[in-house]
Design a protein around this motif. Structure first.
Motif, short mmCIF file in Angstrom:
data_model
loop_
_atom_site.label_atom_id
_atom_site.label_comp_id
_atom_site.label_asym_id
_atom_site.label_seq_id
_atom_site.Cartn_x
_atom_site.Cartn_y
_atom_site.Cartn_z
N GLY A 1 0.74 -1.29 -0.05
CA GLY A 1 0.01 0.13 0.08
C GLY A 1 1.19 1.05 0.02
O GLY A 1 1.94 1.16 -0.82
N ILE A 2 0.72 1.92 1.14
CA ILE A 2 1.47 3.38 0.87
C ILE A 2 3.15 3.37 1.99
O ILE A 2 3.14 4.22 1.70
N GLY A 3 2.90 2.18 2.65
CA GLY A 3 4.71 1.77 2.89
C GLY A 3 5.34 2.50 2.05
O GLY A 3 6.19 3.01 2.61
N GLY B 1 7.95 0.52 6.52
CA GLY B 1 6.45 0.68 6.01
C GLY B 1 5.42 0.51 6.75
O GLY B 1 4.83 1.11 7.68
N ALA B 2 4.87 -1.06 5.82
CA ALA B 2 3.10 -1.18 6.43
C ALA B 2 3.04 -2.06 5.65
O ALA B 2 3.17 -2.25 4.56
N VAL B 3 2.16 -2.94 6.26
CA VAL B 3 1.64 -4.23 5.18
C VAL B 3 0.38 -4.21 5.52
O VAL B 3 -0.77 -4.14 6.04
N GLY B 4 -0.24 -5.09 3.92
CA GLY B 4 -1.82 -5.13 4.63
C GLY B 4 -2.56 -4.70 3.28
O GLY B 4 -1.80 -3.82 2.48
N GLY B 5 -3.55 -5.04 3.14
CA GLY B 5 -4.31 -4.88 2.37
C GLY B 5 -5.34 -5.23 1.85
O GLY B 5 -5.71 -6.69 2.35
N SER C 1 -3.85 12.89 13.69
CA SER C 1 -4.05 12.21 11.74
C SER C 1 -2.88 11.26 12.45
O SER C 1 -1.78 11.27 12.74
N LEU C 2 -3.60 10.19 12.11
CA LEU C 2 -2.49 8.97 12.20
C LEU C 2 -1.51 9.01 11.39
O LEU C 2 -0.07 8.69 11.42
N GLY C 3 -1.69 9.86 10.18
CA GLY C 3 -0.39 9.89 9.13
C GLY C 3 1.04 10.69 10.13
O GLY C 3 1.77 10.26 8.42
N ALA D 1 -3.20 1.70 4.29
CA ALA D 1 -3.80 2.69 3.38
C ALA D 1 -4.58 2.23 2.05
O ALA D 1 -4.33 2.97 1.67
N PRO D 2 -4.84 1.27 2.43
CA PRO D 2 -4.93 1.16 0.44
C PRO D 2 -6.59 1.75 0.22
O PRO D 2 -5.87 1.67 -1.51
N ASP D 3 -6.97 2.62 0.64
CA ASP D 3 -7.94 3.49 0.32
C ASP D 3 -7.17 4.77 -0.70
O ASP D 3 -7.44 5.33 -1.09
N ILE D 4 -5.98 4.57 -0.24
CA ILE D 4 -5.12 6.05 -0.88
C ILE D 4 -3.55 5.44 -1.80
O ILE D 4 -3.54 6.56 -2.36
N LEU E 1 -0.99 10.43 -2.07
CA LEU E 1 -1.88 10.70 -1.08
C LEU E 1 -1.62 10.78 0.02
O LEU E 1 -2.01 11.87 1.27
N ALA E 2 -0.98 10.39 0.37
CA ALA E 2 -0.49 9.96 1.90
C ALA E 2 0.65 10.57 2.22
O ALA E 2 1.19 11.42 1.67
N ASN E 3 0.55 11.03 3.60
CA ASN E 3 1.65 11.96 4.71
C ASN E 3 3.16 11.71 4.73
O ASN E 3 2.04 10.21 5.64
N PRO E 4 3.99 11.12 4.38
CA PRO E 4 5.06 10.64 4.69
C PRO E 4 4.98 11.73 6.00
O PRO E 4 6.49 11.03 6.72
#
Ligand code: NAD
Length: 363
Positions: A12-14, A72-76, A257-259, A280-283, A288-291
């Protein structure tokens, strides 16, 4: 100094936020005359698709050979139908266990420019700056016996701690308090639970070695309320596993914000650094992700794995300056949007790097 960093960007955004964070980390280190060596490996859904497992052996091997790991992040949604022990998240849990970190550091801080993003009143959160130190390998999540007896309609878990487990995480919390506001609040439920009575007695005992730190104890139920009514009263907050999971998530509302939020897990063989948000699969894929949460996580790498406090502060100052200048990612652009310059993920990363470059040029 030279830092060997394993980067597992994940899903995802990872990868989007990790790219920006690693570029900032490299700039801050090289600006201070230090060297960053990055190795990249797969974890999570991308590893399931490519290697058939969420934590390939070569990723684990590279992690154990590194100085620090950045995730970064995992999942989707693509992998949601898999059984829990083969899903992307299982890879992360295995990695955490292998690295052995028992102290999870999660800052929650107010940023003046983001006051409109917090559901709490600006005057309540202004100036709040809390560091949660959550015990991560003990307590209710790991204690045995544990079971769900479906036929009997009964289930049970065990909250269990040893004195040594409490001492080692308490020492980390006291040492961090020495570098911050010299106040430590230990959270328990000592009016009801024996395990909390051991927790309170042990933390009090450890406090004798840190006479410069003011120690107070709070019951978890009142602490849940106090964090929302008077978050400014807290500096380092020490908790066992379950209480810290709940209170640190609750306190994310202080930042709004979580980001924005970083985390570090320390105390084991190798430290693990990750922004607190998910994939964040939606974005994902839309820039659009906040880094900034990932970029603040890079600051924690410098502070806790490289001993480079000045470089860590350089990154944190740059993030604040970028926000002060009115730059926002979409998740932060609440309120009067005409006051903001809304940036993509990559543009926000570039803005932070330009600010760091200006700070380095003036130093
Ligand atoms: P999430 O954190 O991915 O997203 C929650 C909400 O916050 C979404 O609306 C998302 O768009 C937004 N968001 C999150 N991070 C953002 C950022 N940096 N910038 C802007 N907006 C951001 O949580 P979720 O939706 O519950 O989970 C999605 C997937 O991530 C699931 O598969 C979950 O298991 C996984 N997950 C992974 C981790 C991890 O890798 N450490 C943590 C939490 C969730």
């Amino acid at each position: 100094m030279k830092l060997n960093l394993l980067v597992v960007a994940g899903d995802g955004i990872g990868p989007e936020v990790t790219n920006e964070a690693v570029a900032v980390l490299r700039q801050a280190m090289e600006g201070g005359g230090h060297e960053l060596v990055v190795t990249e490996k797969r974890i999570g859904g991308i590893a399931i698709d490519t290697d058939g497992t969420p934590l390939p052996a070569e990723t684990l091997e590279a992690a154990l050979a590194s100085d620090a790991v950045f995730l970064g992040a995992v999942g989707g949604t693509k992998w949601n139908a898999l059984p829990p022990n083969t899903r992307p998240e299982a890879g992360l849990l295995k990695l955490r266990a292998a690295l052995g970190g028992f102290a999870n550091l999660r800052p929650a801080f107010a940023i003046k420019e983001l006051a409109a993003n917090s559901p709490l009143k600006a005057e309540v959160v202004a100036g709040a700056d809390i560091l949660f130190v959550r015990e991560l390998l003990g307590g209710l999540y790991f204690g045995s016996p544990r079971a769900w007896d479906k036929a009997a309609g009964e289930a049970w878990n065990t909250m269990r701690y040893t004195r040594d487990e409490i001492i080692r995480v308490a020492r980390i919390a006291f040492e961090l308090a020495q570098k911050r506001g010299k106040k430590l609040t230990s959270v328990d439920k000592a009016n009801v639970l024996e395990v909390s009575q051991l927790w309170r007695a042990t933390v009090t005992e450890v406090a004798a070695d840190y006479p410069d730190i003011t120690l107070e104890h709070q019951l978890v139920d009142s602490m849940a309320m106090l964090l929302m009514t008077s978050p400014r009263n807290y500096d380092v907050v020490l908790t066992e596993n379950l209480f810290g999971d709940i209170l640190s998530d609750e306190s994310a509302v202080i930042t709004g914000s979580l980001g924005m939020l970083p985390s570090a897990t320390i105390g084991g063989k190798i430290n693990l650094y990750e922004p607190i948000h998910g994939s964040a699969p939606d974005i994902a894929g839309k820039s659009l992700a906040n880094p900034l949460g990932a970029i603040m996580t890079a600051a924690l790498v410098l502070r806790h794995s490289a001993g480079l406090e000045a470089e860590a502060a350089l990154i944190e100052t740059a993030v604040r300056k970028v926000l002060e200048a009115g730059y926002r990612t979409a998740d932060l652009a609440r309120g009067n949007t005409t006051d903001f310059k809304v940036l993509s993920t990559t543009e926000m990363g570039q803005q932070v790097r330009a600010t760091i470059a200006a700070q380095l040029a003036h130093s």
